[in-house]
Write a protein that holds these residues in place. Structure first.
Motif, PDB file in Angstrom:
ATOM      1  N   ALA A 131       8.360  11.562 -33.568  1.00  0.00           N
ATOM      2  CA  ALA A 131       8.853  12.355 -32.536  1.00  0.00           C
ATOM      3  C   ALA A 131       9.708  10.870 -32.368  1.00  0.00           C
ATOM      4  CB  ALA A 131       7.046  11.445 -31.312  1.00  0.00           C
ATOM      5  N   SER A 132       9.450   9.779 -32.871  1.00  0.00           N
ATOM      6  CA  SER A 132      10.486   9.225 -32.310  1.00  0.00           C
ATOM      7  C   SER A 132      11.953   8.938 -33.232  1.00  0.00           C
ATOM      8  CB  SER A 132      10.218   7.379 -32.530  1.00  0.00           C
ATOM      9  OG  SER A 132      10.009   7.058 -34.050  1.00  0.00           O
ATOM     10  N   GLY A 133      12.006   9.572 -33.915  1.00  0.00           N
ATOM     11  CA  GLY A 133      13.170  10.015 -35.249  1.00  0.00           C
ATOM     12  C   GLY A 133      12.893   8.428 -36.278  1.00  0.00           C
ATOM     13  N   HIS A 134      12.481   7.611 -36.341  1.00  0.00           N
ATOM     14  CA  HIS A 134      11.939   6.619 -37.405  1.00  0.00           C
ATOM     15  C   HIS A 134      11.097   7.229 -38.056  1.00  0.00           C
ATOM     16  CE1 HIS A 134      14.062   4.557 -33.923  1.00  0.00           C
ATOM     17  NE2 HIS A 134      14.955   4.467 -34.323  1.00  0.00           N
ATOM     18  N   LEU A 135      11.957   8.132 -39.676  1.00  0.00           N
ATOM     19  CA  LEU A 135      10.839   8.226 -40.567  1.00  0.00           C
ATOM     20  C   LEU A 135      11.080   7.298 -41.066  1.00  0.00           C
ATOM     21  CD1 LEU A 135      11.931  11.670 -41.119  1.00  0.00           C
ATOM     22  CD2 LEU A 135      10.026  10.908 -40.215  1.00  0.00           C
ATOM     23  N   PRO A 136       9.824   6.722 -41.483  1.00  0.00           N
ATOM     24  CA  PRO A 136       9.645   5.826 -43.700  1.00  0.00           C
ATOM     25  C   PRO A 136      10.710   6.246 -44.010  1.00  0.00           C
ATOM     26  CG  PRO A 136       8.113   6.931 -42.917  1.00  0.00           C
ATOM     27  CD  PRO A 136       8.174   7.831 -42.389  1.00  0.00           C
ATOM     28  N   SER A 137      10.829   4.980 -44.877  1.00  0.00           N
ATOM     29  CA  SER A 137      12.496   4.844 -45.548  1.00  0.00           C
ATOM     30  C   SER A 137      12.455   5.608 -46.663  1.00  0.00           C
ATOM     31  CB  SER A 137      12.430   3.262 -46.071  1.00  0.00           C
ATOM     32  OG  SER A 137      11.677   2.350 -46.828  1.00  0.00           O
ATOM     33  N   GLU A 138      10.510   5.913 -47.600  1.00  0.00           N
ATOM     34  CA  GLU A 138      10.612   6.743 -47.936  1.00  0.00           C
ATOM     35  C   GLU A 138      11.352   8.139 -48.479  1.00  0.00           C
ATOM     36  OE1 GLU A 138       8.258   5.036 -47.515  1.00  0.00           O
ATOM     37  OE2 GLU A 138       8.101   2.905 -49.118  1.00  0.00           O
ATOM     38  N   ILE A 139      10.545   8.860 -46.907  1.00  0.00           N
ATOM     39  CA  ILE A 139      10.988   9.605 -46.574  1.00  0.00           C
ATOM     40  C   ILE A 139      12.377  10.131 -46.310  1.00  0.00           C
ATOM     41  CG2 ILE A 139      10.259  11.961 -44.685  1.00  0.00           C
ATOM     42  CD1 ILE A 139       7.980  10.349 -46.699  1.00  0.00           C
ATOM     43  N   ILE A 140      13.194   9.087 -45.659  1.00  0.00           N
ATOM     44  CA  ILE A 140      14.587   9.231 -46.045  1.00  0.00           C
ATOM     45  C   ILE A 140      15.594   9.247 -46.880  1.00  0.00           C
ATOM     46  CG2 ILE A 140      16.678   7.994 -44.778  1.00  0.00           C
ATOM     47  CD1 ILE A 140      14.729   7.496 -42.068  1.00  0.00           C
ATOM     48  N   GLU A 141      15.131   9.042 -47.945  1.00  0.00           N
ATOM     49  CA  GLU A 141      15.357   8.870 -49.165  1.00  0.00           C
ATOM     50  C   GLU A 141      14.883  10.105 -50.071  1.00  0.00           C
ATOM     51  OE1 GLU A 141      17.770   6.553 -50.716  1.00  0.00           O
ATOM     52  OE2 GLU A 141      17.732   6.036 -48.529  1.00  0.00           O
ATOM     53  N   MET A 142      13.609  10.162 -49.941  1.00  0.00           N
ATOM     54  CA  MET A 142      13.202  11.805 -50.526  1.00  0.00           C
ATOM     55  C   MET A 142      14.206  13.082 -49.983  1.00  0.00           C
ATOM     56  SD  MET A 142       9.726  12.201 -51.285  1.00  0.00           S
ATOM     57  CE  MET A 142       8.710  10.825 -51.089  1.00  0.00           C
ATOM     58  N   ALA A 143      14.648  12.749 -48.857  1.00  0.00           N
ATOM     59  CA  ALA A 143      15.194  13.857 -47.929  1.00  0.00           C
ATOM     60  C   ALA A 143      16.888  13.671 -48.044  1.00  0.00           C
ATOM     61  CB  ALA A 143      15.617  13.481 -46.462  1.00  0.00           C
ATOM     62  N   ASP A 145      17.958  13.622 -50.507  1.00  0.00           N
ATOM     63  CA  ASP A 145      18.816  13.691 -52.013  1.00  0.00           C
ATOM     64  C   ASP A 145      18.819  14.473 -52.391  1.00  0.00           C
ATOM     65  OD1 ASP A 145      18.365  14.623 -55.143  1.00  0.00           O
ATOM     66  OD2 ASP A 145      16.696  13.534 -55.899  1.00  0.00           O
ATOM     67  N   HIS A 146      20.762  15.353 -52.793  1.00  0.00           N
ATOM     68  CA  HIS A 146      21.213  16.521 -53.345  1.00  0.00           C
ATOM     69  C   HIS A 146      19.848  17.685 -53.387  1.00  0.00           C
ATOM     70  CE1 HIS A 146      23.459  19.343 -53.913  1.00  0.00           C
ATOM     71  NE2 HIS A 146      24.605  18.732 -53.911  1.00  0.00           N
ATOM     72  N   ASP A 147      19.584  16.991 -54.085  1.00  0.00           N
ATOM     73  CA  ASP A 147      18.752  18.323 -55.046  1.00  0.00           C
ATOM     74  C   ASP A 147      17.139  18.721 -54.000  1.00  0.00           C
ATOM     75  OD1 ASP A 147      20.100  18.453 -57.082  1.00  0.00           O
ATOM     76  OD2 ASP A 147      18.256  17.049 -58.460  1.00  0.00           O
ATOM     77  N   ALA A 148      16.830  17.988 -52.961  1.00  0.00           N
ATOM     78  CA  ALA A 148      16.317  18.646 -51.722  1.00  0.00           C
ATOM     79  C   ALA A 148      16.773  19.009 -50.939  1.00  0.00           C
ATOM     80  CB  ALA A 148      16.213  17.040 -51.022  1.00  0.00           C
ATOM     81  N   TRP A 149      18.169  19.681 -50.952  1.00  0.00           N
ATOM     82  CA  TRP A 149      18.265  20.091 -50.253  1.00  0.00           C
ATOM     83  C   TRP A 149      19.198  21.566 -50.898  1.00  0.00           C
ATOM     84  CZ3 TRP A 149      18.234  20.000 -44.848  1.00  0.00           C
ATOM     85  CH2 TRP A 149      18.142  18.787 -44.176  1.00  0.00           C
ATOM     86  N   GLN A 150      19.130  21.785 -52.041  1.00  0.00           N
ATOM     87  CA  GLN A 150      19.178  23.075 -52.780  1.00  0.00           C
ATOM     88  C   GLN A 150      18.134  23.394 -52.701  1.00  0.00           C
ATOM     89  OE1 GLN A 150      22.345  23.453 -54.258  1.00  0.00           O
ATOM     90  NE2 GLN A 150      22.854  21.476 -53.187  1.00  0.00           N
TER      91      GLN A 150
END
Length: 152
Positions: A131-143, A145-150
């Motif tokens: 809701a705040s748009g402040h995700l945990p840093s580990e989640i941001i790092e995973m997202a 990753d270029h491969d995450a979007w493939q």
């Protein structure tokens, strides 16, 4: 993994309730309109979230829905479990309950590992984070990753 419409709608409803977490109830119509969720489907989902202790409700003209706990205390995993049951199921059973033989014997360990990885994400992210748009840093790092979007 497939995220059902029900799980997606439940998450979005909880996030919408967290956005306006000021203690006053929110009308189902308002939640449905804000998140473009069919009202009849939303009401069923809110009933399940209430049964799980995630949402409270009050009837009447001043009634509506609100989170039963602080949004920082509610994980995405809890919301999904409330409407779908266990995060990983194999033919309607939990991974530790399935039994494979022969060449497929190690498959159970794969399903267990899948559950561990889902938990690593879904139990870490709270409704407040989203809701705040402040995700945990580990989640941001995973997202990031270029491969995450493939798509594969």
């Amino acid at each position: 993994m497939r995220v059902s419409a029900k799980a997606d709608y439940a998450a979005r409803a909880a996030i919408e309730l967290a956005k306006g977490h000021d203690g006053s109830p929110h009308k189902g119509d308002d939640i449905a309109r804000a998140q473009e969720i069919p009202l009849s489907f939303l009401e069923n989902i809110l009933t399940q979230l209430r049964s799980a202790g995630i949402v409270r409700s009050q009837r009447g003209p001043d009634g509506g829905y609100w989170l039963a706990r602080e949004p920082e205390e509610i994980t995405l995993a809890q919301v999904i479990r409330a409407v779908e049951g266990p995060l990983v199921g194999v033919r309607g059973q939990r991974p530790e309950e399935v039994d494979y033989h022969g060449a497929a014997a190690a498959l159970q360990q794969v399903w267990i590992a899948l559950r561990v990885n889902l938990r690593a994400v879904l139990e870490q992210v709270t409704i407040a984070d989203i809701a705040s748009g402040h995700l945990p840093s580990e989640i941001i790092e995973m997202a990031r990753d270029h491969d995450a979007w493939q798509t594969r």
